[in-house]
Motif scaffolding. Structure first.
Motif, PDB file in Angstrom:
ATOM      1  N   VAL A   5       0.844  -1.190   0.000  1.00  0.00           N
ATOM      2  CA  VAL A   5       0.000   0.000   0.000  1.00  0.00           C
ATOM      3  C   VAL A   5       0.882   1.244   0.000  1.00  0.00           C
ATOM      4  O   VAL A   5       1.591   1.521   0.974  1.00  0.00           O
ATOM      5  N   GLU A   6       0.814   1.986  -1.106  1.00  0.00           N
ATOM      6  CA  GLU A   6       1.608   3.206  -1.236  1.00  0.00           C
ATOM      7  C   GLU A   6       0.857   4.399  -0.659  1.00  0.00           C
ATOM      8  O   GLU A   6      -0.382   4.417  -0.626  1.00  0.00           O
ATOM      9  N   SER A   7       1.624   5.397  -0.231  1.00  0.00           N
ATOM     10  CA  SER A   7       1.057   6.653   0.251  1.00  0.00           C
ATOM     11  C   SER A   7       2.095   7.747   0.082  1.00  0.00           C
ATOM     12  O   SER A   7       3.266   7.469  -0.214  1.00  0.00           O
ATOM     13  N   GLY A   8       1.662   8.986   0.280  1.00  0.00           N
ATOM     14  CA  GLY A   8       2.599  10.096   0.247  1.00  0.00           C
ATOM     15  C   GLY A   8       2.566  10.939  -1.011  1.00  0.00           C
ATOM     16  O   GLY A   8       3.250  11.958  -1.094  1.00  0.00           O
ATOM     17  N   GLY A   9       1.791  10.516  -2.002  1.00  0.00           N
ATOM     18  CA  GLY A   9       1.716  11.295  -3.229  1.00  0.00           C
ATOM     19  C   GLY A   9       0.932  12.582  -3.025  1.00  0.00           C
ATOM     20  O   GLY A   9       0.326  12.806  -1.977  1.00  0.00           O
ATOM     21  N   GLY A  10       0.958  13.434  -4.045  1.00  0.00           N
ATOM     22  CA  GLY A  10       0.226  14.687  -3.967  1.00  0.00           C
ATOM     23  C   GLY A  10       0.736  15.686  -4.977  1.00  0.00           C
ATOM     24  O   GLY A  10       1.520  15.336  -5.869  1.00  0.00           O
ATOM     25  N   LEU A  11       0.282  16.917  -4.831  1.00  0.00           N
ATOM     26  CA  LEU A  11       0.691  18.007  -5.725  1.00  0.00           C
ATOM     27  C   LEU A  11       1.890  18.731  -5.119  1.00  0.00           C
ATOM     28  O   LEU A  11       1.863  19.119  -3.942  1.00  0.00           O
ATOM     29  N   VAL A  12       2.918  18.911  -5.916  1.00  0.00           N
ATOM     30  CA  VAL A  12       4.127  19.585  -5.446  1.00  0.00           C
ATOM     31  C   VAL A  12       4.631  20.498  -6.559  1.00  0.00           C
ATOM     32  O   VAL A  12       4.458  20.191  -7.753  1.00  0.00           O
ATOM     33  N   GLN A  13       5.242  21.601  -6.183  1.00  0.00           N
ATOM     34  CA  GLN A  13       5.765  22.536  -7.177  1.00  0.00           C
ATOM     35  C   GLN A  13       7.097  22.035  -7.744  1.00  0.00           C
ATOM     36  O   GLN A  13       7.827  21.291  -7.077  1.00  0.00           O
ATOM     37  N   PRO A  14       7.418  22.445  -8.965  1.00  0.00           N
ATOM     38  CA  PRO A  14       8.727  22.092  -9.526  1.00  0.00           C
ATOM     39  C   PRO A  14       9.832  22.539  -8.582  1.00  0.00           C
ATOM     40  O   PRO A  14       9.792  23.638  -8.022  1.00  0.00           O
ATOM     41  N   LEU A  18       9.206  15.309  -2.044  1.00  0.00           N
ATOM     42  CA  LEU A  18       8.116  14.471  -1.576  1.00  0.00           C
ATOM     43  C   LEU A  18       8.724  13.150  -1.138  1.00  0.00           C
ATOM     44  O   LEU A  18       9.722  12.696  -1.726  1.00  0.00           O
ATOM     45  N   ARG A  19       8.140  12.526  -0.121  1.00  0.00           N
ATOM     46  CA  ARG A  19       8.578  11.187   0.266  1.00  0.00           C
ATOM     47  C   ARG A  19       7.409  10.220   0.160  1.00  0.00           C
ATOM     48  O   ARG A  19       6.373  10.403   0.810  1.00  0.00           O
ATOM     49  N   LEU A  20       7.595   9.201  -0.653  1.00  0.00           N
ATOM     50  CA  LEU A  20       6.590   8.158  -0.802  1.00  0.00           C
ATOM     51  C   LEU A  20       6.903   7.003   0.146  1.00  0.00           C
ATOM     52  O   LEU A  20       8.070   6.738   0.442  1.00  0.00           O
ATOM     53  N   SER A  21       5.845   6.329   0.573  1.00  0.00           N
ATOM     54  CA  SER A  21       5.982   5.140   1.414  1.00  0.00           C
ATOM     55  C   SER A  21       5.222   3.988   0.784  1.00  0.00           C
ATOM     56  O   SER A  21       4.248   4.201   0.064  1.00  0.00           O
ATOM     57  N   GLN A  82      12.471   8.881  -1.463  1.00  0.00           N
ATOM     58  CA  GLN A  82      12.640  10.317  -1.253  1.00  0.00           C
ATOM     59  C   GLN A  82      12.895  10.962  -2.604  1.00  0.00           C
ATOM     60  O   GLN A  82      13.858  10.591  -3.291  1.00  0.00           O
ATOM     61  N   MET A  83      12.038  11.880  -2.982  1.00  0.00           N
ATOM     62  CA  MET A  83      12.133  12.514  -4.291  1.00  0.00           C
ATOM     63  C   MET A  83      12.426  13.996  -4.105  1.00  0.00           C
ATOM     64  O   MET A  83      11.619  14.727  -3.504  1.00  0.00           O
ATOM     65  N   ASN A  84      13.571  14.444  -4.589  1.00  0.00           N
ATOM     66  CA  ASN A  84      13.967  15.849  -4.497  1.00  0.00           C
ATOM     67  C   ASN A  84      14.075  16.455  -5.892  1.00  0.00           C
ATOM     68  O   ASN A  84      14.109  15.731  -6.898  1.00  0.00           O
ATOM     69  N   SER A  85      14.138  17.769  -5.938  1.00  0.00           N
ATOM     70  CA  SER A  85      14.304  18.493  -7.214  1.00  0.00           C
ATOM     71  C   SER A  85      13.314  17.995  -8.259  1.00  0.00           C
ATOM     72  O   SER A  85      13.675  17.703  -9.409  1.00  0.00           O
ATOM     73  N   LEU A  86      12.059  17.905  -7.869  1.00  0.00           N
ATOM     74  CA  LEU A  86      11.043  17.324  -8.755  1.00  0.00           C
ATOM     75  C   LEU A  86      10.802  18.186  -9.978  1.00  0.00           C
ATOM     76  O   LEU A  86      10.880  19.419  -9.938  1.00  0.00           O
ATOM     77  N   ARG A  87      10.519  17.513 -11.099  1.00  0.00           N
ATOM     78  CA  ARG A  87      10.286  18.148 -12.393  1.00  0.00           C
ATOM     79  C   ARG A  87       8.911  17.733 -12.905  1.00  0.00           C
ATOM     80  O   ARG A  87       8.355  16.719 -12.473  1.00  0.00           O
TER      81      ARG A  87
END
Lengths: 121, 107
Positions: A5-14, A18-21, A82-87
């Motif tokens: 079961v994944e969680s942690g998604g959402g709307l984020v600015q460029p 965000l950290r997904l689990s 862990q997702m950084n510098s999202l595009r």
């Protein structure tokens, strides 16, 4: 029964983070490789990252290398991304997958439903 | 990185037809190919692993073949529930690349 079961998604600015689990149950979590796979809207499956059962071995797609970090907590039976510098091109449904990889024969036997990440201003 | 080139990108066939999807690797990957079926709103399902091994619970009308660089997924007698997108994947080396997918429509 295997459950992911994944969680942690959402709307984020460029440029944001965000950290997904991925919460796992129904199997010996520390005994399997785990992967992250994503699917952008209208596109095919793209492998993102993998991590070994003890967390010592990781690998990444070129498109996320240096920006994403995979990890796991074998006490909490949880996988992280862990997702950084999202595009904008990171916008996708992110799924975790279980890979028992017995005797080196690796395959994704179970998948979670996924969590949607939208990168937009 | 190992490219996986799948063909066709889409096809339409009738119930009872024999259907074959091909996947070509850009490098000799021995037998390290898996095939998945992905229906809208569902999680991908593993059909075939190590090129020709049927995953537990998958109907025997599905079969896989090939080695080296050329691989096939065959459905011997198409059923209405087989409508889906099919992906090959190589697990010879990371990054574990997928083919671009084949969308199968039932006429």
């Amino acid at each position: 029964e295997v459950q992911l079961v994944e969680s942690g998604g959402g709307l984020v600015q460029p440029g944001g983070s965000l950290r997904l689990s991925c919460a796992a149950s129904g199997f010996t979590f520390s005994g399997v490789w785990m992967h992250w796979v994503r699917q952008a809207p209208g596109k095919g499956l793209e492998w993102v990252s993998r991590i070994s059962g003890d967390g010592s071995d990781t690998a990444y797609a070129d498109s996320v290398k240096g920006r994403f970090t995979v990890s796991r907590d074998n006490v909490r039976n949880t996988l992280y991304l862990q997702m950084n510098s999202l595009r904008g091109e990171d916008t996708a449904v992110y799924q975790c997958a279980r890979d028992p990889c017995p005797a080196g024969v690796c395959r994704f036997e179970s998948w979670g439903q996924g969590t949607l990440v939208t990168v937009s201003s | 990185d190992i490219q996986m080139t799948q063909s066709p990108s889409s096809l339409s066939a009738s119930v009872g037809d024999r259907v074959t999807i091909t996947c070509r690797a850009g490098h000799n990957i021995v037998s390290s190919v898996n095939w998945y079926q992905h229906k809208p709103g569902k999680v991908p399902e593993l059909l075939i692993y190590l090129a020709s091994n049927l995953q537990n619970g998958v109907p025997p009308r599905f079969s896989g073949g090939g080695s080296g660089t050329d691989f096939t997924l065959t459905i011997s007698s198409l059923q209405p529930e087989d409508s889906a997108t099919f992906y090959c994947q190589q697990t010879y080396s990371t990054p574990y690349t997928f083919g671009q997918g084949t969308k199968l429509e039932i006429k």
